[in-house]
Design a protein around this motif. Structure first.
Motif, short mmCIF file in Angstrom:
data_model
loop_
_atom_site.label_atom_id
_atom_site.label_comp_id
_atom_site.label_asym_id
_atom_site.label_seq_id
_atom_site.Cartn_x
_atom_site.Cartn_y
_atom_site.Cartn_z
N ASP A 11 0.83 -0.71 0.15
CA ASP A 11 -0.36 0.39 0.23
C ASP A 11 0.86 1.32 0.49
O ASP A 11 0.38 2.57 -0.67
N THR A 12 2.13 0.95 0.63
CA THR A 12 3.14 2.25 0.46
C THR A 12 3.68 2.12 -0.33
O THR A 12 4.31 3.66 -0.05
N THR A 14 6.88 1.32 1.02
CA THR A 14 8.36 0.72 1.59
C THR A 14 8.46 -0.26 2.35
O THR A 14 7.36 -1.69 2.84
#
Length: 95
Positions: A11-12, A14
């Motif tokens: 989602d990020t 990261t």
């Protein structure tokens, strides 16, 4: 607490890394934060004796304490800068 780390990473964008068990040198920020928290809460302290307002006041103090690793900015300043940078509209390149 990070059981959904794969979804968070997708989602990020990261990367998520985990330290090896019993290897505190792999998580210096965590160990440093634990040391700072021990100034307020000695090991074994029952946190239930503290009110939510007390805990919020301590969190405020710590989040507004300058840190060498942040170029003597506070965590609150760095977090605010990060939020501000995320709100800036991106400029399309003509290259």
């Amino acid at each position: 607490e990070l059981s959904a780390h794969a979804q968070f990473a997708m989602d990020t964008g990261t990367q998520v890394f985990f330290a090896d068990p019993h290897s505190p040198w792999q998580r210096p920020s965590n160990e440093n934060t634990n040391g700072v928290l021990r100034q307020y809460f000695p090991k074994g302290t029952d946190l239930s004796r503290w009110s939510a307002e007390d805990l919020e006041a301590i969190a405020y103090t710590l989040n507004n304490r300058p840190r060498k690793v942040l170029g003597w900015k506070t965590p609150a300043e760095v977090f605010g800068e990060q939020l501000h940078s995320l709100q800036q509209p991106s400029v399309a390149s003509t290259d």
